[in-house]
Design a protein around this motif. Structure first.
Motif, PDB file in Angstrom:
ATOM      1  N   ASP A 131      42.022  36.977  42.454  1.00 47.70           N
ATOM      2  CA  ASP A 131      43.428  37.313  42.206  1.00 47.70           C
ATOM      3  C   ASP A 131      44.285  36.116  42.572  1.00 47.70           C
ATOM      4  O   ASP A 131      44.493  35.834  43.750  1.00 47.70           O
ATOM      5  CB  ASP A 131      43.819  38.545  43.024  1.00 47.70           C
ATOM      6  N   GLU A 132      44.739  35.403  41.562  1.00 48.06           N
ATOM      7  CA  GLU A 132      45.527  34.181  41.734  1.00 48.06           C
ATOM      8  C   GLU A 132      44.909  33.242  42.771  1.00 48.06           C
ATOM      9  O   GLU A 132      45.541  32.908  43.761  1.00 48.06           O
ATOM     10  CB  GLU A 132      46.967  34.536  42.137  1.00 48.06           C
ATOM     11  N   SER A 158      47.435  42.909  39.794  1.00 47.88           N
ATOM     12  CA  SER A 158      46.719  43.067  41.070  1.00 47.88           C
ATOM     13  C   SER A 158      46.232  44.494  41.246  1.00 47.88           C
ATOM     14  O   SER A 158      45.106  44.726  41.711  1.00 47.88           O
ATOM     15  CB  SER A 158      47.636  42.696  42.231  1.00 47.88           C
TER      16      SER A 158
HETATM   17 MG   LIG Z   1      49.555  40.302  42.050  1.00 46.85          MG
END
Ligand SMILES: [Mg+2]
Ligand SMILES: Nc1ncnc2c1ncn2[C@@H]1O[C@H](COP(=O)(O)OP(=O)(O)OP(=O)(O)O)[C@@H](O)[C@H]1O
Lengths: 404, 244
Positions: free
Chosen positions: B179-180, B58
């Motif tokens: 991000d995810e 991240s």
């Molecule tokens: Mg992360």
């Protein structure tokens, strides 16, 4: 374009919390209401004073007896006499119109009607000085003063107190003043009140007649009036009167005079002071409320910024610049305060309306005052909104997005 | 010619990092979240960044998304050195060049789907008619033509993430970062979102995606594995794997 969107967003935020927003603006509302009321009262009082000054005559100087001094010790009230008035008329080279005034309340009888009326012994110039107009008949003239004639000019309301006889019929008939028969030669038009002066309720007779026939030889005058053509000549007139009166009363230069010379504004001054105290009180309330209100706005804006930290993060991630975020929160504070300002103007308007009704105190809400008040509340919003808005703008996007 | 040669090469490259580093100082301790990452991603690529929790995925994504600034190192986006731009310049880059999809959607809860998608265009200064047209187009693209006036709380997780995808795409960014994006979704919905991503990539969209699920990473064409803030592996997916 962008600004419009930002304004919409800010208004949306206010609308989402209507109750909170309204409660927050309360301080501003009270502050602005106080400002508006203050201005309205002040403006009303100002207008009234100006009207009274106009009615009392902007070019009239009033000479009153003062204290008679002898080596710094008072020797009682000084006197004004007809000789003083004559000297003023003769000595001022036509600069002044002059009239003595000798007055007393007396019983007036017309047929079976009775009234207690103020009798004014004056010269014909008096009518010119106060710009009296005739409803019927004529004024008395200088010859009638010289001849101590028993002629009377009635104020506008006097016929009403004497049985309501129409003015035209009253002219030429006789009234008795303190049992002495007078011929009514004229009736004045309505004039209205000016401070304590109520010409509409008075009866005017030649000063000489008043002194020798009605008031039993009393030679004391209540006052002497002197007037100029224009207000600009007042200073010159003041000096001339002072000089002539000092000569007449044998008062040396540097000694205190035993008479006062006042213009209409001076005469009304004492009453203004009360108004000013009240205005000052309201100004205090306004200032304190606006500061407290501003702090309230700042507080709620800080809460709003904290509550919406994530939203700020999202907006920044999507490309909002510092300025865009700053503007959004400033506009929100501005909007809140302006809303408060508007409510305050309404409340202030209502309050001054109430004062007008209850206290019979003229008020007037000037449009400039409304704009100034709203501008002022906006300024409060800007000032107290600046710090919270800056805090929002300076947030780090990552920290803001992570905020729980 | 040498110059045009280099230009062409630069033109193909969208992301280039040199020694990109991010340290967090917590009291006496320094957390080295990202240590010296050199990475090049070309236009049209579909990259999955993988690695265990805390490996710096991240942190790295936030730096290439211009949300965060590196402690050291250099980063070129579209040939522009962005690692030392000011905050407001970065905001402009985020607005024009990058579309972000978050694990937690990050939609404005009180605004409609349409308004959420319009947001990047508002900050780009696009007029209201044009804005609406483009937002509607992207919502149709993600299959939400009939949900435009719904607000996020009235929508399912998958629908919300599709609104987020539409929002990320609305300003036609050079780079789509996620991000995810499937971290909060069930497997069926995850597949739908990933199918959408694949289609976008087939149409030329550059995508960088963070995930720690192999199934999700399999949709990408290239995988970059991070460990302790360093690139551990960098390889292309087998074509067989992609279609499986
Ligand atoms: Mg992360
Ligand atoms: N704001 C911060 N302050 C201090 N340390 C941080 C901060 N953000 C991240 N870290 C640390 O940096 C390291 C990398 O974090 P990062 O969020 O990039 O990991 P990740 O690979 O995304 O993990 P996950 O898969 O769990 O999301 C972690 O050790 C984390 O504790």
């Amino acid at each position: 374009m962008l600004l419009f969107e930002i304004v919409m967003v800010a208004m949306g935020a206010v609308r989402a919390n209507v109750l909170r927003s309204v409660l927050t603006t309360l301080g501003i509302v009270i502050g602005i209401a106080a400002v508006i009321t203050m201005v309205a009262l002040g403006e009303g009082a100002q207008q009234r004073v100006q009207e009274e000054i106009n009615r009392m005559g902007t070019t009239i100087l009033t000479i009153r007896p003062g204290q008679q001094m002898w080596g710094g010790v008072s020797r009682g009230d000084a006197q004004l006499s007809v000789e003083d008035a004559i000297a003023l008329r003769a000595g001022s080279d036509g600069l002044l119109k002059v009239s003595p005034e000798q007055q007393s309340r007396m019983q007036v009888t017309y047929g079976r009607y009775n009234s207690n009326t103020q009798i004014m012994g004056v010269w014909p110039e008096y009518f010119e000085m106060y710009d009296h107009q005739l409803e019927a008949g004529r004024f008395f003239d200088q010859g009638e003063v010289q001849g101590r004639r028993r002629v009377a000019v009635l104020g506008y309301n006097v016929p009403e107190t004497l049985g309501g006889t129409p003015p035209e019929l009253l002219v030429g008939s006789t009234v008795q003043i303190r049992g002495i028969i007078f011929e009514v030669v004229g009736i004045l038009e309505e004039k209205g009140d000016a401070a304590w002066i109520r010409p509409d309720d008075q009866i005017f007779i030649p000063q000489s007649t008043a002194q020798y026939r009605v008031m039993g030889g009393r030679d004391r005058l209540n006052s002497i009036y002197a007037s100029t053509e224009t207000p600009e000549e007042l200073d010159q007139a003041f000096a001339a009167i002072d000089g002539i009166m000092r000569r007449e009363h044998r008062i040396r230069v540097g000694e205190d005079a035993d008479f006062n010379i006042r213009n209409s504004a001076d005469l009304l001054e004492t009453r203004n002071e009360a108004n000013q105290t009240f205005a000052l009180l309201l100004a205090g309330i306004a200032a304190i409320s606006l500061i407290v209100g501003g702090i309230g706005i700042m507080n709620i804006m800080l809460v709003s910024v904290t509550e919406r930290t994530r939203e700020i993060g999202v907006r920044k991630a999507l490309g909002a610049t510092k300025r865009a975020i700053m503007t959004q929160f400033l506009v929100e504070a501005l909007f809140l305060c302006t809303l408060g300002g508007l409510l305050g103007v309404a409340a202030g308007y209502g309050a001054s309306e109430l004062v007008t009704r209850m206290a019979e105190w003229d008020t007037s809400v000037a449009p400039e005052a409304v704009f100034t008040a709203i501008g002022f509340s906006a300024a409060v919003g800007l000032f107290f909104g600046l710090w919270p808005a800056r805090r929002a703008a300076m947030l780090d996007p990552i920290d803001a997005l992570r905020y729980e | 010619m040498k110059a045009s040669d280099e230009e062409r090469r630069n033109d193909a490259v969208i992301i280039r990092t040199e020694g990109l580093t991010k340290h967090y100082v917590l009291g006496a301790e320094t957390v080295r979240a990202v240590r010296q990452i050199d990475l090049t991603i070309e236009r049209g690529e579909f990259v999955a960044i993988m690695g265990p929790s805390g490996s710096g995925k991240s942190t790295f994504m936030n730096m290439i998304g211009c949300l965060d600034t590196p402690t050291a190192g250099k980063y070129w986006l579209n040939g522009q050195l962005v690692s030392d731009l000011s905050d407001d310049q970065l905001a402009r880059v985020r607005n024009r060049e990058i579309g972000f999809v978050f694990q937690t959607f990050n939609l404005l809860p009180r605004a409609t789907a349409l308004h959420n998608v319009e947001l990047p265009l508002i900050y780009a200064g696009v007029g209201s008619k044009e804005r609406r047209r483009r937002a509607e187009e992207k919502l149709e693209l993600v299959g939400l033509a009939d949900r435009m006036d719904h607000k996020p709380p009235e929508m399912s997780g998958g629908q919300r993430q599709r609104v987020a995808v539409a929002r990320a795409l609305v300003n036609e960014p050079a780079l789509l970062l996620a991000d995810e994006p499937t971290g909060n979704l069930d497997s069926v919905t995850s597949e739908e979102i990933m199918a959408q991503m694949e289609t976008l990539n087939e149409n030329g969209q550059t995508i960088v995606l963070v995930t720690h699920e192999h199934d999700i990473a399999a949709h990408a064409r290239r995988q970059v594995h991070l460990k302790d803030g360093l690139v551990e592996q960098d390889f292309l997916n087998e074509p067989v794997e992609t279609s499986a």
